[in-house]
Design a protein around this motif. Structure first.
Motif, short mmCIF file in Angstrom:
data_model
loop_
_atom_site.label_atom_id
_atom_site.label_comp_id
_atom_site.label_asym_id
_atom_site.label_seq_id
_atom_site.Cartn_x
_atom_site.Cartn_y
_atom_site.Cartn_z
N GLU A 1 -1.34 12.88 -4.05
CA GLU A 1 -0.40 12.00 -3.36
C GLU A 1 0.53 12.83 -2.51
O GLU A 1 0.85 13.97 -2.83
CB GLU A 1 0.40 11.19 -4.40
CG GLU A 1 1.10 9.98 -3.82
CD GLU A 1 1.66 9.08 -4.91
OE1 GLU A 1 2.25 8.06 -4.56
OE2 GLU A 1 1.50 9.41 -6.09
N HIS B 1 6.78 8.21 6.49
CA HIS B 1 7.64 7.90 5.35
C HIS B 1 9.10 8.04 5.79
O HIS B 1 9.47 9.01 6.47
CB HIS B 1 7.33 8.89 4.22
CG HIS B 1 7.97 8.53 2.91
ND1 HIS B 1 9.32 8.66 2.67
CD2 HIS B 1 7.43 8.06 1.76
CE1 HIS B 1 9.58 8.29 1.44
NE2 HIS B 1 8.45 7.93 0.86
N ASP C 1 11.73 8.97 4.34
CA ASP C 1 12.49 10.08 3.79
C ASP C 1 11.90 11.45 4.13
O ASP C 1 12.42 12.48 3.69
CB ASP C 1 12.56 9.96 2.26
CG ASP C 1 13.32 8.72 1.82
OD1 ASP C 1 14.27 8.33 2.53
OD2 ASP C 1 12.97 8.14 0.78
N THR D 1 3.85 12.47 0.77
CA THR D 1 4.63 11.61 1.65
C THR D 1 4.00 11.62 3.03
O THR D 1 3.70 12.67 3.58
CB THR D 1 6.08 12.13 1.75
OG1 THR D 1 6.05 13.50 2.14
CG2 THR D 1 6.80 11.99 0.43
N TRP E 1 14.26 14.67 -4.92
CA TRP E 1 13.20 13.66 -4.96
C TRP E 1 12.92 13.18 -6.38
O TRP E 1 12.96 13.96 -7.33
CB TRP E 1 11.91 14.23 -4.38
CG TRP E 1 11.97 14.61 -2.94
CD1 TRP E 1 12.45 15.79 -2.43
CD2 TRP E 1 11.52 13.84 -1.82
NE1 TRP E 1 12.33 15.80 -1.05
CE2 TRP E 1 11.76 14.62 -0.65
CE3 TRP E 1 10.92 12.60 -1.68
CZ2 TRP E 1 11.44 14.17 0.62
CZ3 TRP E 1 10.61 12.15 -0.41
CH2 TRP E 1 10.86 12.93 0.73
N ASP E 2 12.60 11.90 -6.49
CA ASP E 2 12.06 11.33 -7.72
C ASP E 2 10.54 11.52 -7.68
O ASP E 2 9.87 10.97 -6.80
CB ASP E 2 12.43 9.85 -7.81
CG ASP E 2 11.96 9.21 -9.12
OD1 ASP E 2 10.80 9.45 -9.51
OD2 ASP E 2 12.74 8.46 -9.72
N THR E 3 9.99 12.28 -8.61
CA THR E 3 8.57 12.59 -8.59
C THR E 3 7.71 11.35 -8.71
O THR E 3 6.65 11.23 -8.07
CB THR E 3 8.22 13.57 -9.73
OG1 THR E 3 9.04 14.72 -9.64
CG2 THR E 3 6.76 13.99 -9.67
N ASN E 4 8.12 10.40 -9.52
CA ASN E 4 7.29 9.22 -9.79
C ASN E 4 7.20 8.27 -8.61
O ASN E 4 6.15 7.68 -8.35
CB ASN E 4 7.84 8.47 -11.02
CG ASN E 4 7.78 9.31 -12.28
OD1 ASN E 4 6.77 9.94 -12.56
ND2 ASN E 4 8.88 9.34 -13.03
N THR E 5 8.29 8.14 -7.87
CA THR E 5 8.31 7.18 -6.76
C THR E 5 8.17 7.85 -5.39
O THR E 5 7.95 7.17 -4.39
CB THR E 5 9.62 6.38 -6.76
OG1 THR E 5 10.72 7.26 -6.53
CG2 THR E 5 9.80 5.66 -8.10
N LEU E 6 8.32 9.20 -5.36
CA LEU E 6 8.34 9.94 -4.10
C LEU E 6 9.39 9.40 -3.14
O LEU E 6 9.20 9.36 -1.93
CB LEU E 6 6.96 9.97 -3.44
CG LEU E 6 5.92 10.85 -4.11
CD1 LEU E 6 4.60 10.83 -3.34
CD2 LEU E 6 6.42 12.29 -4.22
N GLN E 7 10.52 8.98 -3.71
CA GLN E 7 11.67 8.54 -2.94
C GLN E 7 12.81 9.54 -3.16
O GLN E 7 12.89 10.18 -4.21
CB GLN E 7 12.13 7.14 -3.38
CG GLN E 7 11.05 6.08 -3.27
CD GLN E 7 10.67 5.78 -1.83
OE1 GLN E 7 11.53 5.78 -0.95
NE2 GLN E 7 9.39 5.51 -1.59
N ALA F 1 16.37 10.76 -4.17
CA ALA F 1 17.46 10.32 -5.03
C ALA F 1 18.81 10.72 -4.45
O ALA F 1 19.83 10.09 -4.72
CB ALA F 1 17.30 10.93 -6.43
#
Length: 341
Positions: A22, A28, A30, A24, A61-67, A69
């Motif tokens: 996975e 994306h 961000d 970004t 970054w939040d690893t699970n959501t790739l958003q 923080a």
């Protein structure tokens, strides 16, 4: 890469080629706008990682959501950042930028909590000690390397001197670590020594407790990088090694004797960074050819033209154990990423 590490931990068969799980996308919201210079996992939790870029930002970054923080914005281009691998007392991220000030960002408060002043030009590399929570090393284009205790008001503990305090014939080289820009530094795994590289094509080993130049001779270590040079040191080997990007190859030296052991060849373009994974005794390297290569030490020296036979015989599973000193590394696997460069 997370899938690869999980497979290695559970004892599954080593993949010959890593697949990109996975990433970004360029669209994306961000994503960084310019070159990403440093990426680091949060040392105590893989649910978070950080990245910094020439777009003057440090992103959490939040690893699970790739958003993202959190985002820290700077007035200057960001060359390097680093989080302490051992600290449980602070969440400071040291950031080196095109300005002469070292900035410390607090992940808890979401703001820049400290500024360390003392360098005269841009900060090209920063690294926290793996031994002490509050000790930070910084390297600058002003030819100087400084050790800081971030708890102290004055901050700077030592400015490394390549001449060990002896008077130099050249006044301009006094209290300098190199005769050019210092664009890379790395502590040994025990934190007792610090390695630095400069554009004077030299690598130096320092005693991190008193700042003494140990005078280990590595010979000419070519360094044409115009930004930070990401090199790494082994951990857990009976003789520790340092891995330095050198064009499209990686030069391998013994840390304490300075002997060049080998040159790792596998990339087709400039190698920008390398990282040593101590749990598996593996080296990962990233290049502008859009490949990440994984390397493991071979337990024996193959005869000439025996590389293919080595792979067929399962040589890639021969991982380093205990006190054996590897003198040859073999390619384990490749991850291709179209946007790596």
């Amino acid at each position: 890469m997370l899938g690869f590490l999980s497979a290695r931990q559970t004892g599954l068969e080593d993949p010959l080629r890593l697949r990109r799980a996975e990433s970004t996308r360029r669209d994306h919201p961000d994503v960084h706008r310019y070159s990403v210079e440093t990426v680091q996992w949060y040392p105590h939790d893989t649910g978070m990682f950080t990245s910094s870029s020439f777009d003057k930002t440090l992103k959490v970054w939040d690893t699970n959501t790739l958003q993202t923080a959190d985002v820290f914005n700077f007035e200057e281009t960001v060359y390097s950042h680093h989080m302490s691998p051992v600290s449980t007392k602070h969440c400071l991220v040291a950031v080196g930028t095109r300005g002469p000030k070292v900035q410390l960002c607090d992940l808890k408060s979401g703001s820049c909590s400290h500024i360390l002043q003392g360098h005269r030009q841009e900060i090209l590399a920063v690294s926290w000690s793996p031994r002490y929570d509050y000790i930070l090393a910084t390297a600058s284009a002003d030819s100087r390397v400084k050790l800081w205790d971030v708890r102290r008001a004055s901050g700077c503990l030592i400015t490394l001197d390549q001449h060990n305090g002896k008077k130099s014939q050249a006044v301009e080289s006094a209290n300098t670590a190199h005769n050019g820009k210092v664009n890379g530094l790395c502590f040994t795994s025990d934190g007792l020594h610090l390695l630095t590289v400069g554009t004077d094509n030299r690598m130096r080993l320092w005693n991190s407790s008193n700042g003494e130049n140990t005078l280990v001779n590595y010979g000419k270590v070519c360094n044409n990088s115009k930004k930070g040079l990401k090199f790494t040191v082994s951990c857990g080997c009976s003789s520790e090694f340092v891995f330095v990007p050198y064009g499209s190859t990686i030069a391998v030296y013994t840390v304490y004797s300075g002997e060049q052991i080998t040159m790792l060849k596998g990339h087709y373009k400039t190698v920008d960074c390398c990282v040593f994974q101590s749990n598996f005794q593996e080296l990962y390297s990233g290049s502008r050819d859009c490949n990440i290569l994984a390397w493991v030490p071979s337990l024996y020296e193959p005869v000439p033209d025996d590389d293919e036979l080595l792979h067929q015989a399962g040589g890639r599973y021969r991982l380093f154990k205990g006190g054996f000193c590897p003198t040859r590394f073999i390619l384990l696997s490749t991850l291709n990423h179209p946007h790596l460069s």
